[in-house]
Write an enzyme that holds these catalytic residues in place. Sequence first.
Site, PDB file in Angstrom:
ATOM      1  CG  ASN A   1      24.932  47.997 106.193  1.00  0.00           C
ATOM      2  OD1 ASN A   1      26.005  47.781 105.700  1.00  0.00           O
ATOM      3  ND2 ASN A   1      23.906  48.842 105.898  1.00  0.00           N
TER       4      ASN A   1
ATOM      5  CB  CYS B   1      26.326  50.136 100.744  1.00  0.00           C
ATOM      6  SG  CYS B   1      26.309  50.817 102.286  1.00  0.00           S
TER       7      CYS B   1
ATOM      8  CG  HIS C   1      24.817  46.668 100.696  1.00  0.00           C
ATOM      9  ND1 HIS C   1      25.719  46.405 101.571  1.00  0.00           N
ATOM     10  CD2 HIS C   1      23.861  47.687 101.275  1.00  0.00           C
ATOM     11  CE1 HIS C   1      25.939  47.344 102.691  1.00  0.00           C
ATOM     12  NE2 HIS C   1      24.654  48.014 102.494  1.00  0.00           N
TER      13      HIS C   1
END
Length: 330
Positions: free
Chosen positions: A285, A114, A255
Amino acid sequence: MEKLGVSITGSGSAVPETSLDNHALTALVETSDEWITTRTGIRQRRISLPSDSVSSLAAAASRQAIASAGIQATDLDLILLATSTPDDLFGSACQVQAELGANKAVAFDLTAACSGFVFGLVTAAQYIRTGVYKNVLLIGADILSRWVDWQDRKTCVLFGDGAGAVVLQANESDRLLGFALKSDGTQNHHLNLGYAVSSQELLPGINVSQGTYQPITMNGKEVYRFAVQKVPEIIDKALFAANLTVEQIDWLLLHQANQRILDAVAERLNIPEHKVISNLANYGNTSAASIPLALDEAVRQGKIKPNDIIAASGFGAGLTWGAAIFQWGK
Ligand code: UT7
């Protein structure tokens, strides 16, 4: 004047058509819309069909980024694809290069989970600052739905698929104002998509391993604690490198893992809510895609304007985390 500065001149994004809302997940695992919404802020996520691929999502996002930068694919010198879920373990960047017809560009994958987009941004900038390349395409793309255990309610409600891309160009003034990157492999076991080895005897006394990757496992509480502590620290470091104060930031672009993380980081840094970019309610996500996807949406909505200062921070498996402070546009 020689152009050794970096500017980010275009963005694009792409997501699969199929949407899965929280209610749909209640048919798979014991969960509820209320739990997912209050604990994460996620309401729905996009899920790839078997016919979708990381390279096709990445190419779709890239076409938009290239068009908005006002260049041609043939102008690109370098293509960096930040992904943890390539269509091919040898890498998917070259497939993207071929789909775009970017025949001059060298292309390779970069894996930092990520944090991949922020790590990629800094990597791309180094090639430009050294005068080696002038036009770089950076993509963050992931299809984590391929690697989720759909029986594990602790993870399957969190992730979604997507791609985002930006074009970085050589410029007289440097728009990457500061950055800081970190890794801590001692905490690796908190978030994994690990390879499970099974040993096979090839010849007497010679064993090879022929296994497969296993679905994502995550210690959510530990990763949450890590993010809320480390992200404000790394943003402070990057701001220090940029010689800027937190008040000078126009947008906090984290993020998109959990709304509670976004809120906690903003609170620790004393950044008001209206400066926090959030779109995870719609996408969940999306790993390396989440920052460029949210960036592109905010640019297209007219929120992010030329010269706005953005503090972006990625964090995740590795563990890795990083922040980049940049000014939008030429
Ligand atoms: O992209 C990489 C970075 N990743 C992250 O940043 C993720 C960071 N972690 C988080 O966002 C949060 O830790 C989660 C959203 C993953 C979990 O939230 P939490 O508030 O830490 O919940 P928890 O893991 O402490 O679980 C609380 C309870 C547990 O039940 P008991 O043990 O208290 O009875 C879980 O079993 O909630 C239960 N639970 C669920 N219940 C309904 C866990 N998942 C679910 C679910 N639906 N989907």
